[in-house]
Design an enzyme around this catalytic site. Structure first.
Site, short mmCIF file in Angstrom:
data_model
loop_
_atom_site.label_atom_id
_atom_site.label_comp_id
_atom_site.label_asym_id
_atom_site.label_seq_id
_atom_site.Cartn_x
_atom_site.Cartn_y
_atom_site.Cartn_z
N HIS A 27 18.53 29.69 -41.46
CA HIS A 27 19.88 29.40 -40.95
C HIS A 27 20.88 29.24 -42.09
CE1 HIS A 27 18.07 27.69 -36.95
NE2 HIS A 27 18.17 28.99 -36.94
N ASP A 72 19.86 22.28 -45.83
CA ASP A 72 20.12 21.24 -46.83
C ASP A 72 19.57 21.55 -48.22
OD1 ASP A 72 17.68 19.27 -44.99
OD2 ASP A 72 17.33 20.73 -46.58
N ALA A 103 7.08 14.19 -34.67
CA ALA A 103 7.09 12.83 -34.10
C ALA A 103 6.71 12.85 -32.64
CB ALA A 103 8.49 12.22 -34.27
N GLN A 162 14.58 26.04 -41.00
CA GLN A 162 15.80 26.12 -40.18
C GLN A 162 16.88 25.22 -40.79
OE1 GLN A 162 14.67 26.01 -35.67
NE2 GLN A 162 13.00 25.00 -36.76
N1 APR Z 1 8.87 12.81 -38.55
C1 APR Z 1 8.39 13.71 -37.63
N2 APR Z 1 9.18 14.31 -36.71
C2 APR Z 1 10.49 13.99 -36.72
C3 APR Z 1 11.06 13.07 -37.62
C4 APR Z 1 10.18 12.47 -38.57
N3 APR Z 1 10.63 11.58 -39.48
N4 APR Z 1 12.40 12.95 -37.35
C5 APR Z 1 12.64 13.78 -36.31
N5 APR Z 1 11.51 14.40 -35.92
C6 APR Z 1 11.34 15.40 -34.86
C7 APR Z 1 12.12 15.10 -33.59
O1 APR Z 1 11.34 14.31 -32.72
C8 APR Z 1 12.33 16.52 -33.04
O2 APR Z 1 11.21 16.93 -32.27
O3 APR Z 1 11.88 16.60 -35.37
C9 APR Z 1 12.40 17.39 -34.31
C10 APR Z 1 13.82 17.78 -34.67
O4 APR Z 1 14.30 18.62 -33.66
P1 APR Z 1 15.84 19.07 -33.65
O5 APR Z 1 16.70 17.88 -33.86
O6 APR Z 1 16.04 19.91 -32.43
O7 APR Z 1 15.99 19.98 -34.96
P2 APR Z 1 15.54 21.47 -35.13
O8 APR Z 1 14.32 21.77 -34.33
O9 APR Z 1 15.47 21.74 -36.59
O10 APR Z 1 16.79 22.28 -34.52
C11 APR Z 1 16.76 23.69 -34.64
O11 APR Z 1 19.01 23.77 -33.78
O12 APR Z 1 21.11 22.82 -33.74
C12 APR Z 1 20.36 23.88 -34.24
O13 APR Z 1 20.76 25.09 -36.21
C13 APR Z 1 20.33 23.85 -35.74
O14 APR Z 1 18.49 24.41 -37.22
C14 APR Z 1 18.85 23.66 -36.07
C15 APR Z 1 18.17 24.19 -34.83
#
Ligand code: APR
Length: 265
Positions: free
Chosen positions: A130, A115, A230, A112
């Site tokens: 995405h 980067d 996490a 998703q």
């Molecule tokens: N190690 C493990 N887990 C992690 C770490 C880490 N270092 N850093 C963050 N996380 C976890 C967070 O706790 C969270 O559960 O990764 C998850 C990130 O979730 P989001 O911030 O919601 O990102 P994502 O799931 O990729 O979002 C999906 O939403 O805003 C849109 O298009 C955007 O692609 C994105 C989509």
């Protein structure tokens, strides 16, 4: 949260997952922003997430068309605020997934993230669900430009940046809210989810569809679904078989290390 019985420590879960990876016929990974936070790129919904500082409304296609200038100013501001993809480097979690492919245990990554870090780490089959923010695209003729070049044009006052070929408006080649997932990426990701027997779900809150629906496709096709994250997500205790909690920069390399140990047996 999955009920954790006494002997299911994280170490045991890591050993269990390594065994499942080495016995699986087809393993795929679905990744989210959490795999890139240790490369310095903020996630969206974590404690320091982008949506805690910026309004997601300003990442919709409607906002992009209504206030294109402001949209591009915000792109520069987010970059200055740490969302700078051009400088980010793959972290140990990305490198672990590339190693898993090199060892022959990972058939593709559905990401998703926009980067490009999986490709930089060495994965060769990456489905950019995405899109990719390292390039900009003309909304008229679809011609692409390196984002670094477009951002320097914006910084020197070209607002909004226009296509040199047809004069159309340029936008990051990433899927904004309200935009459809690129058809090819959508269909391929669904096919991969339906044909794998193990899906690793890494660093995603599993809250944004249609990406968040891919684990259910895998599950209903008979695959094992394991989260590496996490914190628990809506998939935990419902779709996923279990979760390995912790920072992916630590847990993923440990999992791959265990896979390599099994290889040597
Ligand atoms: N190690 C493990 N887990 C992690 C770490 C880490 N270092 N850093 C963050 N996380 C976890 C967070 O706790 C969270 O559960 O990764 C998850 C990130 O979730 P989001 O911030 O919601 O990102 P994502 O799931 O990729 O979002 C999906 O939403 O805003 C849109 O298009 C955007 O692609 C994105 C989509």
């Amino acid at each position: 949260m999955l009920r954790r019985d006494e002997n299911m420590t994280d170490e045991n879960l890591i050993k269990r997952l390594a065994k499942e990876i080495s016995n699986a016929k087809k393993v795929i990974a679905l990744t989210g922003a959490g795999i890139s936070t240790e490369s310095g790129i903020p996630d969206f919904r974590g404690p320091k997430g982008l949506w805690k500082r910026y309004d997601p409304e300003q990442s919709t296609y409607t906002f992009f068309r209504r206030d294109t200038k402001r949209f591009w100013e915000l792109q520069i501001q987010m970059e200055e605020d740490g969302f700078d993809l051009s400088k980010a480097k793959p972290n140990p979690a990305h490198l672990a997934l590339a190693k898993l492919e090199e060892l022959g245990y990972l058939s593709c990554v559905i990401t998703q993230n926009v980067d490009g870090l999986h490709q930089k780490a060495g994965n060769t089959d990456v489905i950019e669900f995405h899109g990719n923010s390292n390039r900009a695209i003309c909304i008229e003729c679809k011609r692409c430009y390196p984002m670094s070049e477009v951002k320097s044009r914006v910084k020197s006052g070209e607002l909004p940046p226009l296509c040199e070929y047809c004069g159309g408006i340029l936008k990051p080649d990433a899927v904004l809210f309200e935009e459809p997932i690129p058809t090819e990426a959508l269909y391929r990701a669904q096919d991969e989810a339906a044909s794998c027997d193990l899906m690793l779900i890494i660093g995603t809150s599993a809250t944004v569809h249609p990406a968040a629906g891919l684990p259910s496709i895998a599950k209903s096709s008979g695959a094992k679904v394991v989260e590496i994250n996490a914190e628990p997500t809506p998939l935990t205790g419902t779709i996923s078989d279990y979760i390995i909690e912790g920072k992916v920069g630590k847990t993923l390399p440990k999992i791959v290390e265990e896979v390599e140990k099994l290889e040597r047996l």
